[in-house]
Design a protein around this motif. Structure first.
Motif, PDB file in Angstrom:
ATOM      1  N   PRO A   1       0.762  -1.259  -0.209  1.00 38.12           N
ATOM      2  CA  PRO A   1       0.082   0.049  -0.112  1.00 38.12           C
ATOM      3  C   PRO A   1       0.848   1.154   0.035  1.00 38.12           C
ATOM      4  N   THR A   2       1.932   1.269   0.820  1.00 40.96           N
ATOM      5  CA  THR A   2       2.740   2.458   0.706  1.00 40.96           C
ATOM      6  C   THR A   2       4.355   2.102   0.808  1.00 40.96           C
ATOM      7  N   GLY A   3       5.191   3.439   0.676  1.00 39.64           N
ATOM      8  CA  GLY A   3       6.469   3.241   0.701  1.00 39.64           C
ATOM      9  C   GLY A   3       6.942   2.911   2.072  1.00 39.64           C
ATOM     10  N   SER A   4       6.418   3.402   3.011  1.00 39.32           N
ATOM     11  CA  SER A   4       7.012   3.089   4.166  1.00 39.32           C
ATOM     12  C   SER A   4       6.765   1.498   4.427  1.00 39.32           C
ATOM     13  N   MET A   5       5.668   0.955   4.024  1.00 35.75           N
ATOM     14  CA  MET A   5       5.432  -0.635   4.258  1.00 35.75           C
ATOM     15  C   MET A   5       6.647  -1.026   3.573  1.00 35.75           C
ATOM     16  N   ALA A   6       6.442  -0.940   2.210  1.00 37.95           N
ATOM     17  CA  ALA A   6       7.529  -1.448   1.235  1.00 37.95           C
ATOM     18  C   ALA A   6       9.013  -1.414   2.050  1.00 37.95           C
ATOM     19  N   ASN A   7       9.420  -0.217   2.545  1.00 36.07           N
ATOM     20  CA  ASN A   7      10.759  -0.118   2.975  1.00 36.07           C
ATOM     21  C   ASN A   7      10.785  -1.125   4.251  1.00 36.07           C
ATOM     22  N   GLN A   8       9.830  -1.053   4.918  1.00 33.35           N
ATOM     23  CA  GLN A   8       9.903  -1.948   6.252  1.00 33.35           C
ATOM     24  C   GLN A   8       9.814  -3.328   6.143  1.00 33.35           C
TER      25      GLN A   8
ATOM     26  N   TYR B   1      11.446   9.286   9.025  1.00 29.21           N
ATOM     27  CA  TYR B   1       9.611   9.458   8.831  1.00 29.21           C
ATOM     28  C   TYR B   1       8.900   8.242   8.768  1.00 29.21           C
ATOM     29  N   GLU B   2       9.477   7.001   9.400  1.00 24.57           N
ATOM     30  CA  GLU B   2       8.842   5.892   9.644  1.00 24.57           C
ATOM     31  C   GLU B   2       8.598   5.561  10.895  1.00 24.57           C
ATOM     32  N   ILE B   3       8.505   6.759  11.687  1.00 22.27           N
ATOM     33  CA  ILE B   3       8.076   6.496  13.204  1.00 22.27           C
ATOM     34  C   ILE B   3       8.642   5.392  14.041  1.00 22.27           C
TER      35      ILE B   3
ATOM     36  N   ALA C   1      17.924   9.665   6.465  1.00 26.20           N
ATOM     37  CA  ALA C   1      17.130   8.756   5.403  1.00 26.20           C
ATOM     38  C   ALA C   1      15.643   8.488   5.937  1.00 26.20           C
ATOM     39  N   HIS C   2      14.814   8.590   4.864  1.00 25.35           N
ATOM     40  CA  HIS C   2      13.261   8.363   5.540  1.00 25.35           C
ATOM     41  C   HIS C   2      13.260   7.151   6.513  1.00 25.35           C
ATOM     42  N   VAL C   3      13.715   6.073   6.013  1.00 22.13           N
ATOM     43  CA  VAL C   3      13.584   4.884   6.938  1.00 22.13           C
ATOM     44  C   VAL C   3      13.889   5.225   8.350  1.00 22.13           C
TER      45      VAL C   3
ATOM     46  N   CYS D   1      17.924  -0.336  -1.492  1.00 22.86           N
ATOM     47  CA  CYS D   1      17.291   1.106  -2.018  1.00 22.86           C
ATOM     48  C   CYS D   1      16.306   1.534  -1.621  1.00 22.86           C
ATOM     49  N   ASP D   2      15.935   2.385  -0.885  1.00 22.58           N
ATOM     50  CA  ASP D   2      14.576   3.185  -0.925  1.00 22.58           C
ATOM     51  C   ASP D   2      14.574   4.206  -2.242  1.00 22.58           C
ATOM     52  N   GLY D   3      13.941   3.411  -2.996  1.00 16.83           N
ATOM     53  CA  GLY D   3      13.999   4.059  -4.421  1.00 16.83           C
ATOM     54  C   GLY D   3      12.371   5.036  -4.619  1.00 16.83           C
ATOM     55  N   ALA D   4      11.945   5.472  -3.493  1.00 20.39           N
ATOM     56  CA  ALA D   4      10.555   6.263  -3.600  1.00 20.39           C
ATOM     57  C   ALA D   4      10.648   6.818  -4.905  1.00 20.39           C
ATOM     58  N   ARG D   5      11.570   7.749  -5.387  1.00 16.67           N
ATOM     59  CA  ARG D   5      11.927   8.576  -6.292  1.00 16.67           C
ATOM     60  C   ARG D   5      13.128   8.231  -7.174  1.00 16.67           C
ATOM     61  N   ILE D   6      13.032   6.699  -7.423  1.00 14.70           N
ATOM     62  CA  ILE D   6      14.104   6.311  -8.185  1.00 14.70           C
ATOM     63  C   ILE D   6      14.116   6.591  -9.803  1.00 14.70           C
TER      64      ILE D   6
ATOM     65  N   VAL E   1      20.150   2.835   1.299  1.00 10.31           N
ATOM     66  CA  VAL E   1      20.682   4.340   0.890  1.00 10.31           C
ATOM     67  C   VAL E   1      19.065   4.965   0.146  1.00 10.31           C
ATOM     68  N   GLU E   2      18.954   5.988  -0.158  1.00 10.53           N
ATOM     69  CA  GLU E   2      18.012   6.569  -0.780  1.00 10.53           C
ATOM     70  C   GLU E   2      18.296   7.212  -2.039  1.00 10.53           C
ATOM     71  N   GLN E   3      17.297   6.776  -3.121  1.00 11.83           N
ATOM     72  CA  GLN E   3      17.677   7.370  -4.412  1.00 11.83           C
ATOM     73  C   GLN E   3      16.304   7.923  -4.926  1.00 11.83           C
TER      74      GLN E   3
ATOM     75  N   SER F   1       3.259   6.719  -6.223  1.00  5.58           N
ATOM     76  CA  SER F   1       2.559   7.823  -5.609  1.00  5.58           C
ATOM     77  C   SER F   1       3.306   9.096  -5.415  1.00  5.58           C
ATOM     78  N   LYS F   2       4.682   9.137  -5.799  1.00  5.93           N
ATOM     79  CA  LYS F   2       5.681  10.265  -5.610  1.00  5.93           C
ATOM     80  C   LYS F   2       6.018  10.493  -6.954  1.00  5.93           C
ATOM     81  N   GLY F   3       5.443  11.821  -7.418  1.00  5.80           N
ATOM     82  CA  GLY F   3       5.810  12.265  -8.729  1.00  5.80           C
ATOM     83  C   GLY F   3       5.067  11.650  -9.970  1.00  5.80           C
TER      84      GLY F   3
ATOM     85  N   HIS G   1      17.479  11.386  -2.859  1.00  3.88           N
ATOM     86  CA  HIS G   1      17.278  11.547  -1.454  1.00  3.88           C
ATOM     87  C   HIS G   1      16.663  12.805  -1.195  1.00  3.88           C
ATOM     88  N   ASN G   2      15.424  12.347  -0.517  1.00  2.00           N
ATOM     89  CA  ASN G   2      14.562  13.376  -0.072  1.00  2.00           C
ATOM     90  C   ASN G   2      14.956  14.394   0.701  1.00  2.00           C
ATOM     91  N   ARG G   3      15.198  14.072   1.986  1.00  2.00           N
ATOM     92  CA  ARG G   3      15.927  15.316   2.665  1.00  2.00           C
ATOM     93  C   ARG G   3      17.441  15.838   2.150  1.00  2.00           C
TER      94      ARG G   3
HETATM   95  C1  LIG Z   1      12.200   8.687   0.122  1.00  6.00           C
HETATM   96  C2  LIG Z   1      10.863   8.193   0.679  1.00  6.00           C
HETATM   97  N1  LIG Z   1      10.836   6.926   0.887  1.00  6.00           N
HETATM   98  C3  LIG Z   1       9.630   6.656   1.306  1.00  6.00           C
HETATM   99  C4  LIG Z   1       8.436   7.122   1.535  1.00  6.00           C
HETATM  100  C5  LIG Z   1       7.169   6.703   2.112  1.00  6.00           C
HETATM  101  O1  LIG Z   1       6.129   6.752   1.162  1.00  6.00           O
HETATM  102  P1  LIG Z   1       4.659   6.489   1.836  1.00  6.00           P
HETATM  103  O2  LIG Z   1       4.275   7.971   2.308  1.00  6.00           O
HETATM  104  O3  LIG Z   1       4.048   6.084   0.885  1.00  6.00           O
HETATM  105  O4  LIG Z   1       4.627   5.758   2.931  1.00  6.00           O
HETATM  106  C6  LIG Z   1       8.698   8.887   1.180  1.00  6.00           C
HETATM  107  C7  LIG Z   1       7.387   9.575   1.347  1.00  6.00           C
HETATM  108  O5  LIG Z   1       7.505  10.709   0.793  1.00  6.00           O
HETATM  109  C8  LIG Z   1       9.717   9.108   0.401  1.00  6.00           C
HETATM  110  O6  LIG Z   1      10.100  10.494   0.283  1.00  6.00           O
END
Ligand SMILES: Cc1ncc(COP(=O)(O)O)c(C=O)c1O
Length: 356
Positions: free
Chosen positions: A73-80, A104-106, A99-101, A184-189, A151-153, A215-217, A155-157
């Motif tokens: 469902p989400t990038g956070s779940m896919a990463n975890q 921002y993944e609480i 890193a997002h992991v 690779c957290d490739g949310a925006r690969i 790694v994140e590709q 869902s990103k971009g 890199h959001n932050r």
């Molecule tokens: C780099 C990165 N990874 C993972 C996520 C998590 O995605 P989601 O909001 O679908 O859980 C985001 C969300 O913006 C992100 O920027």
């Protein structure tokens, strides 16, 4: 009597809203995407019987040159899910402190996976594989053994920075030498692929697992995938179910993702050009936190007479939404639902604010 208002009585579509630069997740499905969703063939995906999900998984696996992929469902779940596949409880994942992991993944890696995390000082896309290599701890019961690196590709932050392929290849060698995994957290690969012209399969061959977002971009309303070997994805499927991520007729969402992959990847170049335009307009005010490579414009307001919340409020009052990430850090993000007129408006408003 029902409180639910019938669809036909819900009135006209919303009037055009503010120029929203907070994130590339604020997009709404286009009519074409909605049509693809409406006509999607579906089945029960927990039984692996949704033909549209199955097709999306096969397509994404092939794009990255891997055996399999799993819709989540989400990038956070896919990463975890990927982290749990690579790192057993009580063992360690290394990543950038921004890193997002781990930001921002609480706390999910610890709270759900029992995974210990250790971070290198935030460097965005300026990854130094030697620094990472020096952090790896060997097996044994004296210390927490390192099991994987993430790694994140892009890199959001790290301001949408793109880690060069050469650095990633070097990191792969580091991981191989240590016998550990690479995620690779490739949310925006997709943005990295478009910015650097690196084929997705070239990224794919360097990683044991990737998570990629639709869902990103790319403009889909939801959906991410974990990509990897057939064996790892079989384990990922069990973990997804355990985490409550087994959806049923998810083909409606997968159809949006398949549409996005066909229609919305190459056009990311337009978002990059618009981000560059914003950066060029704001450069004279000394507020850019770094170079702009993709669709994110990172702002550092330390030399400004006002802070990030004040910028956020002033811009909002004039119809422009920006993301406030810290007392002096803000961010502008371009996306599918932002056109040239929106950029013009944002430039007008932001330059007026910075001028005063
Ligand atoms: C780099 C990165 N990874 C993972 C996520 C998590 O995605 P989601 O909001 O679908 O859980 C985001 C969300 O913006 C992100 O920027």
């Amino acid at each position: 009597m029902s409180q639910l208002v019938p669809f036909a009585a819900q009135g006209a579509p919303a009037t055009p809203g503010p120029v929203d630069l907070r994130s590339d997740t604020v997009t709404r499905p286009t009519p074409g995407m909605r049509a693809a969703m409406a006509s999607a063939e579906v089945g029960d995906d927990v039984y692996a019987e949704d033909p549209t999900v199955n097709a999306l998984e096969a397509e994404v696996a092939a794009l990255f040159g891997h055996e399999a992929a799993l819709f989540a469902p989400t990038g956070s779940m896919a990463n975890q899910i990927a982290i749990q596949v690579l790192v057993p409880p009580g063992e360690e994942l290394l990543c950038d402190a921004d890193a997002h992991v781990v930001t921002y993944e609480i706390g999910a890696a610890a709270a759900i996976g029992g995974v210990s995390t250790r971070t290198w000082s935030p460097v965005g896309a300026d990854l130094d594989p030697e620094v990472v290599a020096a952090m790896i701890r060997p097996d044994g019961y004296h210390a927490v053994p390192t099991r994987a690196i993430a790694v994140e590709q892009t890199h959001n932050r790290g301001g949408g920075g793109v880690i060069p392929l050469t650095a990633l290849a070097e990191l792969r060698r580091v991981a191989d030498d240590a016998g550990i995994g690479l995620h690779c957290d490739g949310a925006r690969i997709w943005h990295a692929h478009v910015a650097d012209g690196v084929p997705l399969a070239s990224y794919g061959e360097l990683f044991d697992t990737l998570s990629v977002c639709l869902s990103k971009g790319l403009g889909a309303p939801a959906g991410s995938l974990v990509v990897g070997s057939a064996e790892r994805i079989a384990r990922a499927r069990v973990i997804r179910k355990r985490m409550g991520g087994g959806m049923r007729q998810a083909g409606i969402l997968a159809a949006a993702g398949r549409y996005a992959l066909r229609q919305h990847v190459e056009r990311l170049a337009e978002d990059h050009v618009r981000a560059a335009r914003l950066a060029e307009a704001l450069a004279p005010f000394g507020v850019l936190a770094g170079p702009v490579r993709t669709n994110i414009v990172p702002l550092d307001l330390t030399k400004c007479g006002f802070d990030a919340p004040e910028l956020g409020a002033a811009a909002r009052d004039r119809g422009v939404l920006v993301s406030v990430l810290g007392p002096r850090i803000a961010r502008l993000v371009t996306h599918h639902d932002l056109d040239d007129a929106g950029v013009d408006r944002a430039v007008e408003v932001l330059t007026e604010i910075f001028r005063h």
